[in-house]
Design a protein around this motif. Structure first.
Motif, short mmCIF file in Angstrom:
data_model
loop_
_atom_site.label_atom_id
_atom_site.label_comp_id
_atom_site.label_asym_id
_atom_site.label_seq_id
_atom_site.Cartn_x
_atom_site.Cartn_y
_atom_site.Cartn_z
N SER A 1 2.06 10.93 10.47
CA SER A 1 0.69 11.06 10.97
C SER A 1 0.25 9.74 11.59
N LEU A 2 -0.75 9.83 12.44
CA LEU A 2 -1.29 8.64 13.10
C LEU A 2 -1.80 7.64 12.07
N ALA A 3 -2.54 8.12 11.08
CA ALA A 3 -3.08 7.23 10.05
C ALA A 3 -1.96 6.53 9.28
N ASP A 4 -0.90 7.28 8.95
CA ASP A 4 0.21 6.68 8.21
C ASP A 4 0.93 5.62 9.03
N GLN A 5 1.09 5.87 10.32
CA GLN A 5 1.74 4.87 11.17
C GLN A 5 0.91 3.58 11.23
N ILE A 6 -0.41 3.75 11.38
CA ILE A 6 -1.28 2.57 11.44
C ILE A 6 -1.22 1.78 10.14
N LEU A 7 -1.29 2.48 9.02
CA LEU A 7 -1.26 1.80 7.72
C LEU A 7 0.08 1.12 7.48
N GLU A 8 1.16 1.80 7.84
CA GLU A 8 2.49 1.23 7.62
C GLU A 8 2.71 -0.01 8.47
N LEU A 9 2.25 0.05 9.72
CA LEU A 9 2.44 -1.10 10.59
C LEU A 9 1.56 -2.27 10.13
N ALA A 10 0.33 -1.97 9.72
CA ALA A 10 -0.56 -3.03 9.20
C ALA A 10 0.05 -3.67 7.96
N ARG A 11 0.67 -2.85 7.12
CA ARG A 11 1.29 -3.37 5.90
C ARG A 11 2.47 -4.29 6.24
N ALA A 12 3.26 -3.89 7.23
CA ALA A 12 4.42 -4.70 7.62
C ALA A 12 3.98 -6.05 8.19
N VAL A 13 2.94 -6.05 9.03
CA VAL A 13 2.44 -7.30 9.60
C VAL A 13 1.83 -8.18 8.51
N ALA A 14 1.13 -7.55 7.57
CA ALA A 14 0.51 -8.30 6.48
C ALA A 14 1.55 -9.01 5.63
N GLU A 15 2.64 -8.31 5.34
CA GLU A 15 3.70 -8.92 4.53
C GLU A 15 4.34 -10.09 5.26
N GLU A 16 4.56 -9.92 6.55
CA GLU A 16 5.20 -10.98 7.33
C GLU A 16 4.27 -12.18 7.52
N SER A 17 2.96 -11.89 7.69
CA SER A 17 1.99 -12.96 7.96
C SER A 17 1.36 -13.52 6.70
N LYS A 18 1.64 -12.89 5.55
CA LYS A 18 1.08 -13.34 4.27
C LYS A 18 -0.45 -13.30 4.27
N VAL A 19 -1.00 -12.17 4.74
CA VAL A 19 -2.45 -11.99 4.73
C VAL A 19 -2.77 -10.65 4.08
N ASP A 20 -4.04 -10.47 3.74
CA ASP A 20 -4.50 -9.24 3.11
C ASP A 20 -4.34 -8.08 4.09
N GLU A 21 -3.66 -7.04 3.66
CA GLU A 21 -3.42 -5.88 4.52
C GLU A 21 -4.71 -5.27 5.05
N SER A 22 -5.77 -5.28 4.24
CA SER A 22 -7.02 -4.65 4.65
C SER A 22 -7.64 -5.33 5.87
N LEU A 23 -7.28 -6.59 6.12
CA LEU A 23 -7.79 -7.30 7.29
C LEU A 23 -7.11 -6.87 8.57
N LEU A 24 -6.01 -6.13 8.44
CA LEU A 24 -5.22 -5.75 9.61
C LEU A 24 -5.33 -4.28 9.99
N VAL A 25 -5.88 -3.46 9.11
CA VAL A 25 -5.93 -2.02 9.38
C VAL A 25 -6.82 -1.71 10.58
N GLY A 26 -8.01 -2.30 10.63
CA GLY A 26 -8.92 -2.04 11.74
C GLY A 26 -8.35 -2.47 13.08
N ILE A 27 -7.83 -3.68 13.15
CA ILE A 27 -7.30 -4.19 14.42
C ILE A 27 -6.04 -3.44 14.83
N THR A 28 -5.28 -2.93 13.87
CA THR A 28 -4.10 -2.13 14.20
C THR A 28 -4.51 -0.79 14.80
N ALA A 29 -5.54 -0.17 14.24
CA ALA A 29 -6.07 1.07 14.82
C ALA A 29 -6.55 0.83 16.25
N VAL A 30 -7.22 -0.29 16.45
CA VAL A 30 -7.69 -0.67 17.79
C VAL A 30 -6.51 -0.80 18.75
#
Length: 376
Positions: free
Chosen positions: A142-171
């Motif tokens: 699903s679109l939502a799952d792809q956005i969440l999964e990609l935000a999670r991957a970037v968060a892990e690599e960048s060492k930041v809170d995943e919740s800070l990346l969900v909005g900008i990833t959807a954008v």
């Protein structure tokens, strides 16, 4: 010839309703600092308007008919449209991840771009612009799952809170849908705020949004003499002005003569907020409310009616995140963001939707043909 990638085809199967459902799913996963900002961004760049312009026989004529002024093309603002999101600080990382995800999706089927993402068959919606033959299958989570999964991957690599990346990833996903993957890749992917503001923590931004102006030792005795600060760009220390208690946002902005506003934006005839009529008749002064929505007077009957007609937002909320500045009276300090365009497109988009709905009903429930008697 259609040169769209599998990822773009997948995105283009998602209409306004699909995106609304996706955003509703994502909302609880978005950090508070970007919860309103994400809603505002999607209101600033509505998918139905983009599609209406794309499908128009004469794009320029339709834009004139809808009174579109300013820069409403997302493809011209790939790196800048989301500058007011806290997640903009991570735009280079998110953009790179989106590009890799899109490339891997094209090579191996949509949904294969992020490790650990499964697959499911995506069926075309009745309104899709990209019909899929019965022999073709597009695989995707699903679109939502792809956005969440990609935000999670970037968060892990960048060492930041995943919740800070969900909005900008959807954008970023919506930006690809409207601007196209090729234009998306061509954008530099730069952060458009200075280092000083980029260093602010999300908690610091939230505290600044919540803070009200001190009215002095005897401030509790003040009534109409109270003054409040309106911040119209959180990433510019000079981007604020004062207004009086219960003064609307547009009147307060008119007192700010600190810059040559018309040189910045021809719609800004006085102050940072574009204005024209001051009576909720033109839609020029719409703004997004990042913080302090509860400190603005409730939406009145006229504002509620007109803001829906303009197409900016359709809600019964008394204090929504999109307001008409000439109607929104302040009772405290607020933080807003000003869109780079305005128009009047709500009625037109509703007429298109009603036409599509009628067509769908005709296909789903065709009227039986009248019977004719055979005369022997």
């Amino acid at each position: 010839m259609n040169n769209e990638t599998s990822f773009e085809i997948f995105l283009n199967h998602h209409d306004e309703e699909a995106w609304s459902a996706t955003l509703a799913t994502l909302q609880r996963s978005i950090h508070e600092v970007d919860r309103n900002a994400t809603q505002i961004w999607f209101a600033f760049y509505p998918l139905p308007l983009y599609r209406a312009l794309e499908q128009a026989d004469d794009r320029a004529k339709l834009a004139a008919q809808l009174l579109l002024l300013g820069d409403y093309e997302l493809k011209n603002q790939i790196d800048t449209s989301h500058r007011f999101l806290y997640g903009h600080r991570f735009w280079p990382e998110v953009k790179k991840a989106i590009e890799q995800h899109a490339d891997q999706s094209t090579e191996g089927g949509v949904g294969c771009g992020v490790s650990g993402v499964g697959t499911s068959v995506l069926h075309p919606t009745p309104n899709t612009q990209h019909p899929i033959s019965s022999q073709t299958k597009v695989y995707a989570t699903s679109l939502a799952d792809q956005i969440l999964e990609l935000a999670r991957a970037v968060a892990e690599e960048s060492k930041v809170d995943e919740s800070l990346l969900v909005g900008i990833t959807a954008v970023a996903f919506m930006t690809v849908q409207q601007a196209g993957l090729l234009a998306f890749k061509r954008a530099p992917g730069a952060v458009k705020i200075d280092r000083k503001h980029a260093k602010k923590s999300p908690e610091q931004v939230l505290r600044e949004r919540a803070k009200d102006d001190s009215q002095g030792l005897l401030g509790f005795l003040r009534t109409v003499n109270k003054q409040w600060t309106v911040t119209w760009d959180e990433n510019d220390s000079r981007a604020n002005y004062k207004l009086r208690e219960l003064q609307d946002l547009a009147w307060g902005a008119a007192s700010d003569q600190s810059r040559d506003w018309k040189a910045i934006d021809p719609r800004r005839v006085e102050g940072p907020i574009p204005v024209e009529c001051r009576s909720a008749s033109c839609g020029t002064c719409w703004v997004g409310v990042l913080g302090g929505a509860e400190k603005l007077a409730d939406v009145g009957a006229r504002e509620g009616k007109k803001i829906k007609e303009f197409g900016y937002i359709d809600t019964a909320e008394p204090k929504p995140v999109i307001r008409l500045a000439c109607q929104a009276q302040a009772q405290g300090a607020v933080s807003i963001v000003i869109p780079p365009w305005n128009g009047q497109f709500g009625k037109y988009l509703r007429s298109l939707k009603e036409g599509d709905d009628q067509s769908l009903r005709a296909v789903s429930h065709p009227e039986s043909e009248p019977k004719t008697e055979t005369i022997q």
